[in-house]
Design an enzyme around this catalytic site. Structure first.
Site, mmCIF file in Angstrom:
data_model
loop_
_atom_site.group_PDB
_atom_site.id
_atom_site.type_symbol
_atom_site.label_atom_id
_atom_site.label_comp_id
_atom_site.label_asym_id
_atom_site.label_seq_id
_atom_site.Cartn_x
_atom_site.Cartn_y
_atom_site.Cartn_z
ATOM 1 C CG ASP A 54 -0.285 -0.031 2.540
ATOM 2 O OD1 ASP A 54 0.752 -0.717 2.667
ATOM 3 O OD2 ASP A 54 -0.783 0.618 3.483
ATOM 4 C CD GLU A 104 4.143 0.959 7.065
ATOM 5 O OE1 GLU A 104 4.906 1.309 7.985
ATOM 6 O OE2 GLU A 104 3.826 1.734 6.135
#
EC number: 3.5.1.18
Length: 379
Positions: A72, A137
């Protein structure tokens, strides 16, 4: 174009804004499956996680080296401010531009290609290679790495070494690696007073005035002296609010948000007790809610740090600095099941910014460093 650069561009082209993986892990899984990895997708509340393992000839008795990372990326910000579309890889002046170029799709590509080269050169490698990849994250980090770690704990799975591909370098590849991180603990303090007319202070109780001496003491407190690896613990106020907005009303309460960044020289319980002692000493009526987002972790000099330092020196000629500065990372979760966790990746000067980029000259050397570590520890 090198294999690492090509894979990096392929990953950047996926608009994987947290927590949407946008099939980045599928791209990685296809490459890893072809290498003989057993790949497992672990989904949790819209988050995609990957646990991939390739056992060596020593089986479960062999050393396990894991690479941890995230697919991400943070949102792009205003698109019109980008020099080129953030999810269309672009080359200018020796740099590769795109969201995730530095944080951390180059690291992902580099370790995949490093693994491919390592397995080709060492088909009978003794140790185990693993990947722990998440799409959570940059967001809340509640359904990502921490969930996989909990699952691995329940299975009795262990790691011996873990490299987290965070962009730790500053100006040159390998000038800084992180061998630990400070813990982070926040507090929400509400000091109670009595609201009233500002012309009649004897009929009210001003919580700002009550809080001020305690606040001064908290700000001046020396919480610890740090240690060989960590600077002293810090305490900072992030928000302070009181009042109705009117100029003639004494507020009924004062709200304070604060944060500790703390070293291994202090504990959660010890810091909390000292804060309460200061507040109580000043006779405050208050409520205090604590939240701990991460405990400090530290990897002393040892096999992993030595292998990484040697690999960086061989590849770049640089003597690296071990550091524990900066914010929290997923390393805090992995440290629960792995005694040696170190973060290493490309320079971080453009991360989360408009026109995020990586210098192309760092791409293959990063892959080479990762491969050299694999060769030193699990060949």
């Amino acid at each position: 174009m090198s294999a690492t650069l090509a894979l990096t561009e392929q990953l950047i082209a996926r608009a994987s804004v947290t927590p949407d993986d946008q099939h980045c892990q599928q791209i990685m899984t296809e490459r890893l499956t072809a290498l003989g990895f057993e790949c497992e997708t672990i989904a949790s509340h819209g988050v995609t996680n990957l646990w991939a393992v390739k056992r060596g000839t020593d089986g479960r008795d062999g050393k396990l080296l894991a690479f941890a990372g995230h697919t991400d990326v943070v949102p792009t910000g205003p698109l019109e401010q980008w020099s080129s579309p953030p999810f269309i890889p672009a080359h200018r002046d020796g740099k590769l531009y795109g969201r995730g170029a530095a944080d951390m799709k180059t690291s992902l590509a580099a370790f995949v290609v490093a693994s491919e080269e390592f397995v080709a050169a060492h088909p009978g490698h003794r140790g185990t290679i693993a990947f722990l990849i998440t799409s959570d994250e940059e967001g809340p980090a509640t359904d990502g790495t921490v969930k996989v770690v909990e699952l691995l704990e329940a299975r009795g799975e262990r790691m011996d070494y873990c490299i987290v591909g965070e962009p730790t370098s500053t100006t040159e590849l390998g000038d800084v690696v992180k061998n630990g991180r400070r813990g982070s603990m926040s507090g929400e303090l509400v000091v109670k007073g009595v609201q009233g007319h500002i012309a009649y202070p004897h009929l009210a109780k001003n919580p700002i005035h009550l809080l001020a001496p305690a606040l001064a003491e908290l700000a001046a407190e020396q919480w610890d002296e740090g240690n060989e690896y960590f600077p002293p613990t810090t305490w900072q106020v992030s928000n302070l609010h009181a009042g109705t907005g009117a100029s003639n009303v004494i507020p009924g309460h004062a709200d304070l948000l604060f944060n500790f960044r703390f070293s291994t020289a202090s504990t959660v319980e010890g810091l909390q007790a000292r804060v309460h002692a200061i507040l109580d000493k000043h006779g405050l009526e208050y409520t205090l809610k604590w939240s701990v987002s991460g405990l400090p972790f530290l990897t002393p000099r040892g096999e992993l740090s030595g292998a990484l330092e040697n690999a960086i020196r061989t590849e770049t000629g640089i003597t690296t600095e071990l550091s524990t500065t900066g914010g929290t990372s997923d390393g805090r979760f992995i440290a629960r099941i792995c005694p040696q966790v170190i973060e290493f990746g490309p320079p971080n000067g453009s991360i989360h910014k408009i026109d995020e980029h990586i210098e192309v000259r760092f791409v293959d050397p990063l892959k080479n460093v990762y491969r050299r570590v694999l060769e030193q520890l699990i060949a």
